[in-house]
Design a protein around this motif. Structure first.
Motif, PDB file in Angstrom:
ATOM      1  N   VAL A 257     -24.870  20.176  11.943  1.00  0.00           N
ATOM      2  CA  VAL A 257     -25.510  19.065  12.642  1.00  0.00           C
ATOM      3  C   VAL A 257     -26.383  19.626  13.755  1.00  0.00           C
ATOM      4  O   VAL A 257     -25.953  20.502  14.526  1.00  0.00           O
ATOM      5  CB  VAL A 257     -24.461  18.095  13.225  1.00  0.00           C
ATOM      6  CG1 VAL A 257     -25.152  17.026  14.077  1.00  0.00           C
ATOM      7  CG2 VAL A 257     -23.667  17.441  12.103  1.00  0.00           C
TER       8      VAL A 257
ATOM      9  N   GLY B  60     -20.455  10.932  16.352  1.00  0.00           N
ATOM     10  CA  GLY B  60     -21.639  11.067  15.514  1.00  0.00           C
ATOM     11  C   GLY B  60     -21.574  12.294  14.634  1.00  0.00           C
ATOM     12  O   GLY B  60     -21.919  12.248  13.444  1.00  0.00           O
TER      13      GLY B  60
ATOM     14  N   VAL C  99     -27.863  14.502  15.510  1.00  0.00           N
ATOM     15  CA  VAL C  99     -27.385  13.657  16.607  1.00  0.00           C
ATOM     16  C   VAL C  99     -28.393  13.811  17.743  1.00  0.00           C
ATOM     17  O   VAL C  99     -28.619  14.926  18.226  1.00  0.00           O
ATOM     18  CB  VAL C  99     -25.973  14.045  17.068  1.00  0.00           C
ATOM     19  CG1 VAL C  99     -25.599  13.267  18.332  1.00  0.00           C
ATOM     20  CG2 VAL C  99     -24.955  13.764  15.971  1.00  0.00           C
TER      21      VAL C  99
ATOM     22  N   ASP D   8     -27.153   8.854  15.656  1.00  0.00           N
ATOM     23  CA  ASP D   8     -26.771   9.829  14.637  1.00  0.00           C
ATOM     24  C   ASP D   8     -27.261   9.369  13.272  1.00  0.00           C
ATOM     25  O   ASP D   8     -27.609   8.202  13.080  1.00  0.00           O
ATOM     26  CB  ASP D   8     -25.251  10.043  14.628  1.00  0.00           C
ATOM     27  CG  ASP D   8     -24.470   8.813  14.194  1.00  0.00           C
ATOM     28  OD1 ASP D   8     -24.632   8.368  13.034  1.00  0.00           O
ATOM     29  OD2 ASP D   8     -23.698   8.264  15.021  1.00  0.00           O
TER      30      ASP D   8
END
Length: 747
Positions: free
Chosen positions: A601, A632, A642, A660
């Motif tokens: 992420v 998120g 995010v 997110d």
């Protein structure tokens, strides 16, 4: 069966036994029996009690049944009870002649003794039914006669002529006005005359109307029909005739022409005012449909200046201002000079426009911003307290004022008249509910037309309509304002109610959770201690060691949950200080950078520069950010983003957004998202977002969430900007902290 209310039956008979038997049977059947043992007492009882039915013995000593009946029907004293049904009873063979005579005189039934009680009950019930039917028939007959008399009264006194014919053209009805036009003395003298055959009717509008309707089988209407009356004078008539259709039930419900119905209006005297009245009605209806005040004012002024209507060159409206001391110019319609007036007249003459089209095309427009005449009107004010002004005094008395050329004008009004070029004009007060609300001024400045009495009268009528329309529009405006205020108050009340309910629920859950956590903590500590001791003692026994290790790990997880519960129930109040929100966000992102990379992420920061410092508890805000960002990260499977952003929002707010690209939150979950102990995670406690919400509330802020399944979730937090950066932090949010669980909930 008798009616619900017990009905009285009077028995007049000299046999006591019959009374006893009749009472036993009739009262069992629901009736109330009254007893009289001779004719005179029976008549007295009849008059006093007014029973529903009389059982009368024919053969009684002194005064027999026939004599009693003769007294009942012939003596005026018994008029109130004369129509009560009477059953004649006799113990002898029926005398046919006597029976026929009495039945003809009104006796309802004849019974021979001895008779069966069931037979008597049937006769009584039938008589009640027949009596009710007769009474209803009498009532209906009276109503029909009253209606016929009333219709005749309307027909004879109607201010218009009314006539009808049958299918052959013979007059069936003609009221006095039609008779007067035709030269007949009375409606009776016209009845039955044929409009096709009678010489005095053949050359009249009656024959024309009957012919047109009967041949065309449709209504015929004509206005301005020239007709020479029997006295030789000409009359101008408006005639409207329609066919009268009659259903033919025997022929499958088809209709046949039964005749002609027509009305005739003599408009000779009203001809010169007819157009003006129709004009006032048309403009009045147009005014009633206008709700916006400016639109209404322009429509009023357009009606006054409309060529097909009043036709004034200029019209202006002044309304009393909020102080009540001045008549302030509100709007004016008209040309600014003679050249513009001629140009407007030329355009209108080429359009050949009707009044309705004129109002539709021009009435709903509002004066342009650069309209010279309207701007000149709006710049004028007239002091209502000018004591030397006859003009002002007349308007204040709610009377029209007639301004004439060369008329001496007081000093206080001189400039007002000069600015508006008022010479030969009319000023009419606007009065609603006996209260002066303004005035209308109109003139023929450019056409130099004389203002006659008819124009003044028409403008007064028009002003009366306009005043009530203005009052209605103003009342509607006030009503709309009150409506908006009430709606806003109700919405605020509903929101406050929802917040209070939510706060009470959270408080109850918090108290319960704190109590439960406190009771469980000590036994849990003991279990954990024993489990760890057992692990040390059972190093050589793998199975026991593994079981003890599982117990110890689960106890640790429970202790963590209890710690979160205790944190939620006894969450510390924030320690406020002026802090930079962007700095707090940077620190939270550093804490989660490694965790985000492990989940593929990417953390993105879009932070607005130069944000004002906020009253924050940086530690709690950091905790909130970490919670939201971690949620998120955990919602993303595979690569995702995010993003944390900040933005200054007018007038005094800073907006923090955490977005997110995860799986999103279903709609049925969103409603419970901030409720304590609500979670969709297998190992979650359901307290993270509840704590976030409490942090936001304690900061006097608001939190909102928007989510779409499959697209991600957005959390928005709005922070208030302190008005005074020198204000002590605890003073600024002292009031807000008391309602921390209430102020921050919105959908």
């Amino acid at each position: 069966m008798p009616p619900v209310d017990s009905q009285k039956i009077l028995l007049i008979d000299d046999e006591p036994t019959l009374h006893d038997l009749a009472r036993a049977f009739l009262e069992k059947a629901g009736y109330h029996l009254l007893s009289a043992y001779d004719g005179p007492s029976g008549l007295d009882l009849l008059l006093r009690e007014k029973p529903a039915l009389v059982l009368l013995d024919l053969l009684m000593p002194e005064m027999n049944g026939e004599q009693v009946f003769n007294e009942l029907t012939g003596n005026p004293r018994y008029e109130p009870v004369r129509n009560i049904p009477v059953i004649m009873l006799t113990g002898h063979e029926a005398d046919g002649l006597m029976k026929t005579k009495l039945m003809a005189r009104g006796v309802s039934a004849y019974l021979r003794k001895p008779f069966g009680w069931r037979e008597l009950a049937n006769v009584i019930e039938n008589l009640f039914i027949i009596h009710d039917i007769r009474q209803r028939n009498l009532q209906l007959r009276a109503e029909v006669e009253a209606t016929r008399d009333y219709l005749a009264l309307i027909l004879n006194n109607a201010p218009i002529g009314i006539f009808s014919t049958d299918a052959r053209g013979q007059i069936r009805e003609a009221n006095p006005m039609v008779c007067q036009l035709m030269g007949f003395a009375s409606p009776e003298s016209m009845a039955g005359k044929s409009v096709f055959e009678k010489k005095s009717l053949r050359e009249t509008f009656l024959r024309t109307a009957a012919t047109r309707v009967m041949t065309g089988h449709k209504p015929w209407k004509v206005q301005g029909f020239n007709f020479r009356k029997s006295d030789g004078q000409m009359a101008l008539l408006n005639i409207h005739a329609v066919p009268l259709w009659q259903s033919q039930q025997k022929e499958g419900g088809s209709e046949s022409l039964a005749g002609v119905l027509g009305i005739v209006e003599d408009v000779t005297e009203g001809q010169k005012h007819d157009y003006q009245l129709r004009m006032l009605t048309t403009i009045g209806l147009a005014m009633q449909s206008a709700i916006n005040l400016d639109e209404l004012l322009h429509l009023i002024l357009t009606g006054i200046t409309a060529g097909p209507a009043l036709g004034f060159n200029r019209a202006m409206i002044f309304l009393i201002d909020d102080t009540g001391l001045y008549l302030a110019g509100r709007m004016g319609v008209g040309p600014a000079d003679g050249e513009e007036a001629r140009r407007i007249w030329q355009t209108l003459s080429e359009e050949h426009i009707t009044l309705e089209d004129f109002l539709e095309k021009y009435g709903k427009r509002r004066p342009a911003r650069d309209d010279a005449f309207n701007n000149r009107i709006r710049a004028q004010k007239l002091l209502l307290t000018a004591g030397d002004s006859d003009f002002v005094a007349t308007i204040r008395r709610k009377k029209p004022y007639r301004g004439l050329p060369e008329q001496r004008v007081c000093a206080s009004c001189q400039k007002f008249f000069e600015n508006l070029e008022l010479k030969d004009f009319i000023a009419v007060p606007l009065v609603a509910k006996d209260r002066l609300i303004g005035m209308i001024i109109a003139d023929y400045l450019y056409s130099q037309q004389k203002i006659d009495a008819d124009a003044l009268a028409s403008l007064e009528i028009f002003a009366s309509q306009a005043a009530h329309a203005i009052e209605k529009a103003d009342a509607n405006r006030r009503l709309e304002e009150d409506k908006y205020k009430l709606e806003a108050a109700y919405k605020e009340l509903q929101t406050t109610h929802d917040r209070l309910v939510h706060a009470e629920r959270l408080a109850a859950v918090g108290n319960m959770a704190g109590h439960v956590a406190h009771e469980i903590r000590n036994p849990l500590v003991a279990i954990g201690g024993f489990a760890r001791s057992l692990m040390r003692l059972a190093k050589d026994n793998a199975s026991i060691h593994n079981v003890a290790q599982i117990i110890a790990e689960e106890v640790m997880r429970l202790e963590k949950i209890l710690a979160n519960v205790m944190l939620f129930t006894k969450f510390p109040k924030p320690s406020f200080q002026f802090a930079d929100l962007n700095t707090t966000i940077e620190e939270a992102c550093k804490l989660l950078q490694s965790e985000a990379e492990q989940h593929n992420v990417k953390l993105i920061k879009t932070l607005a520069p130069g944000l004002p410092k906020l009253l924050l508890d940086p530690i709690q805000i950091n905790q909130m950010l970490v919670n939201l960002m971690r949620n998120g990260i955990q919602s993303i499977s595979g690569y995702g983003v995010v993003e944390v952003s900040t933005q200054f929002v007018e007038p005094q707010e800073v907006l923090l957004v955490v977005r997110d690209t995860g799986s999103g939150i279903p709609a049925n979950v969103l409603d419970n998202l901030f409720n304590p102990f609500f979670t969709t995670k297998p190992d979650g406690t359901g307290l993270g977002l509840a704590i976030c919400q409490q942090i936001v509330g304690d900061h006097g802020s608001r939190i909102g969430v928007d989510s779409q399944v499959g697209h991600g979730t957005v959390f928005s937090i709005s922070f208030p900007v302190p008005r005074n950066q020198n204000t002590a932090p605890n003073q600024t949010l002292k009031k807000t902290s008391k309602i921390s669980l209430i102020e921050n909930v919105f959908a």
